[in-house]
Write a protein that holds these residues in place. Structure first.
Motif, mmCIF file in Angstrom:
data_model
loop_
_atom_site.group_PDB
_atom_site.id
_atom_site.type_symbol
_atom_site.label_atom_id
_atom_site.label_comp_id
_atom_site.label_asym_id
_atom_site.label_seq_id
_atom_site.Cartn_x
_atom_site.Cartn_y
_atom_site.Cartn_z
ATOM 1 N N GLN A 146 49.169 12.876 -19.594
ATOM 2 C CA GLN A 146 50.028 11.750 -19.233
ATOM 3 C C GLN A 146 49.739 11.358 -17.785
ATOM 4 O OE1 GLN A 146 54.181 12.659 -18.906
ATOM 5 N NE2 GLN A 146 54.806 10.536 -18.589
ATOM 6 N N VAL A 147 49.565 10.061 -17.548
ATOM 7 C CA VAL A 147 49.265 9.569 -16.202
ATOM 8 C C VAL A 147 50.502 8.877 -15.635
ATOM 9 C CG1 VAL A 147 47.789 8.065 -14.824
ATOM 10 C CG2 VAL A 147 46.836 9.265 -16.807
ATOM 11 N N VAL A 148 50.881 9.267 -14.426
ATOM 12 C CA VAL A 148 52.014 8.661 -13.720
ATOM 13 C C VAL A 148 51.475 8.100 -12.406
ATOM 14 C CG1 VAL A 148 54.317 8.996 -12.768
ATOM 15 C CG2 VAL A 148 53.558 10.394 -14.714
ATOM 16 N N ASN A 149 51.615 6.797 -12.187
ATOM 17 C CA ASN A 149 51.097 6.166 -10.972
ATOM 18 C C ASN A 149 52.095 6.253 -9.834
ATOM 19 O OD1 ASN A 149 48.542 5.219 -11.978
ATOM 20 N ND2 ASN A 149 49.659 3.693 -13.165
ATOM 21 N N GLY A 150 51.567 6.450 -8.611
ATOM 22 C CA GLY A 150 52.398 6.531 -7.416
ATOM 23 C C GLY A 150 52.838 5.157 -6.957
ATOM 24 N N VAL B 121 42.308 16.333 -15.670
ATOM 25 C CA VAL B 121 42.456 14.948 -16.134
ATOM 26 C C VAL B 121 41.859 14.736 -17.520
ATOM 27 C CG1 VAL B 121 42.472 14.069 -13.774
ATOM 28 C CG2 VAL B 121 40.311 14.174 -15.019
ATOM 29 N N GLY B 122 41.361 15.810 -18.135
ATOM 30 C CA GLY B 122 40.804 15.680 -19.474
ATOM 31 C C GLY B 122 39.333 15.321 -19.454
ATOM 32 N N LEU C 198 46.094 13.044 -7.641
ATOM 33 C CA LEU C 198 44.832 12.445 -7.163
ATOM 34 C C LEU C 198 45.153 11.284 -6.241
ATOM 35 C CD1 LEU C 198 44.524 12.847 -10.632
ATOM 36 C CD2 LEU C 198 42.177 12.963 -9.790
ATOM 37 N N VAL C 199 44.560 11.280 -5.069
ATOM 38 C CA VAL C 199 44.786 10.236 -4.080
ATOM 39 C C VAL C 199 43.443 9.601 -3.725
ATOM 40 C CG1 VAL C 199 45.750 9.659 -1.821
ATOM 41 C CG2 VAL C 199 46.759 11.522 -3.163
ATOM 42 N N ILE D 221 49.454 10.985 -10.705
ATOM 43 C CA ILE D 221 49.590 12.364 -11.166
ATOM 44 C C ILE D 221 49.221 12.401 -12.639
ATOM 45 C CG2 ILE D 221 51.313 14.109 -11.818
ATOM 46 C CD1 ILE D 221 52.643 13.680 -9.132
ATOM 47 N N VAL D 222 48.413 13.381 -13.002
ATOM 48 C CA VAL D 222 48.034 13.585 -14.403
ATOM 49 C C VAL D 222 48.666 14.896 -14.855
ATOM 50 C CG1 VAL D 222 46.156 13.848 -16.053
ATOM 51 C CG2 VAL D 222 45.879 12.339 -14.068
ATOM 52 N N VAL D 223 49.487 14.805 -15.888
ATOM 53 C CA VAL D 223 50.183 15.973 -16.429
ATOM 54 C C VAL D 223 49.487 16.411 -17.714
ATOM 55 C CG1 VAL D 223 52.382 16.898 -17.243
ATOM 56 C CG2 VAL D 223 52.361 15.133 -15.456
ATOM 57 N N THR D 224 49.113 17.687 -17.766
ATOM 58 C CA THR D 224 48.495 18.242 -18.968
ATOM 59 C C THR D 224 49.584 18.614 -19.967
ATOM 60 O OG1 THR D 224 46.716 19.158 -17.613
ATOM 61 C CG2 THR D 224 46.932 20.009 -19.843
#
Length: 378
Positions: A63-67, A123-124, A83-84, A52-55
């Motif tokens: 910010q990137v959070v991995n599953g 995602v920037g 994103l999967v 998950i990418v948080v703006t």
């Protein structure tokens, strides 16, 4: 079935790996192959690569959070994107969308990435080193694409995938069924306007690092490549390596790289591997008799999602490369082997002929490994 509304020959001649392009209604009456809640469920699985990418900071930071993920409530209703990767490995209903892009060779295909985004999610600005087709599903997203050139990484961080803002050469809003093609090296950024699903079909070629690493691994595994450099030329000085000797040493590597007995096996194994985990099919062992009975009952032979079955033109051996391994067969059955690599499923007479050939041991091994499976006729 997904029918790509594209002049393929014109695309390959004038667009492929040359310039980005927007295609309106590339898929007419586009229907999402997966729902948002189904995608969210996939991202809960440990084997599935997701993030998950948080703006943040009004669209200036991410910010990137991995599953894997247990729930999504904490992210709210806007400014984030799920994103999967490799959805085609885990969700068979997505495979028909992948099939629409098989006018490009399978060895290039990387995966189908699916994203669910809330308004403001993205995602920037970034640059990918692979070709990507982005198909808009449900919702609307604005895409900007810059020209290829020198772009600075954001904040001077050389390990960051993000870059500084760029001047767009494309600035467009994609509606359901629209498609954006982006070659390697072109900076781009997506900005979500409404709840949206997007589908990224990626195509990747090996880098110099990957090729050299794979060649070195092959030489070590096969215990070959022992020839040493020899020279009768005098040294240029006590502490100097002569230019001629430098080139002579590097010529040893060039010789290996140009010899089919070395590079063909290396390439076949490298190009048939997947970056993401496969959904191996667990089934009971199948022997020749059980295979014959299944074919008689109308069974369909299918490969698991994402599996690559490749052959090399002018190969020095009669073999297929599948998931990083080689499988041999009799040269007389080359046409049948090509059918196995070209068709994602086989049944009826075509499967019977295959099972009666020198490829039968290959079929049984692939079934035992869970890379292929037998399905009942629909």
């Amino acid at each position: 079935m997904y029918q790509l509304n594209l002049d393929i020959q014109d695309f390959l001649t004038n667009v492929w790996q040359k310039k980005p392009m927007v295609y309106r209604q590339a898929f007419k009456n586009f229907a999402d192959p997966i729902a948002a809640d189904e995608l969210a469920g996939l991202a809960c699985e440990e084997e599935v690569s997701s993030r998950i990418v948080v703006t943040q900071n009004k669209g200036k930071d991410w910010q990137v959070v991995n599953g894997p993920f247990e729930d999504y409530d904490q992210y709210g209703e806007e400014n984030w994107q799920l994103l999967v990767q490799a959805v085609n490995h885990w969700y068979p209903d997505s495979q028909p969308l992948v099939e629409a892009f098989r006018f490009l060779p399978d060895w290039r295909f990387d995966d189908l990435m699916v994203s669910f985004a809330t308004p403001g999610g993205g995602v920037g600005p970034h640059i990918d080193q692979y070709d990507v087709f982005i198909i808009q599903g449900e919702g609307r997203r604005r895409w900007t694409v810059g020209d290829i050139g020198s772009h600075q990484q954001r904040g001077g961080n050389l390990t960051s995938p993000l870059i500084d803002n760029f001047t767009p050469i494309i600035d467009d809003i994609l509606e359901p069924g629209d498609m954006l093609y982006i070659p390697p090296g072109f900076p781009h950024q997506g900005f979500t306007l409404t709840l949206a699903l997007s589908y990224s079909i990626g195509f990747r070629a090996p880098s110099q690092q990957e090729l050299m690493s794979q060649l070195a691994d092959y030489l070590i595994d096969e215990n070959v490549g022992h020839r040493r450099f020899t020279s009768t030329t005098d040294a240029a000085g006590k502490g100097v390596v002569a230019q001629e000797q430098q080139l002579g040493m590097m010529a040893l590597i060039k010789q290996l790289a140009e010899d089919p007995q070395y590079y063909q096996t290396m390439l076949g194994k490298l190009l048939s591997q997947n970056r993401f985990e496969l959904d191996i099919c667990e089934s009971e062992p199948v022997n020749a008799e059980a295979l014959a009975d299944a074919i008689e009952d109308g069974a369909i032979l299918r490969r698991i999602g994402g599996l690559k079955v490749l052959s090399l033109e002018n190969d020095s051996q009669s073999r297929l490369f599948i998931n990083g391994e080689s499988y041999s067969f009799d040269a007389a059955d080359t046409a049948l082997a090509h059918q196995l690599s070209d068709d994602t499923e086989l049944s009826g007479d075509a499967l019977q002929v295959l099972a009666d050939s020198s490829l039968q041991p290959v079929l049984l091994k692939l079934l035992q490994q869970g890379l292929f499976y037998l399905a009942e006729a629909e």
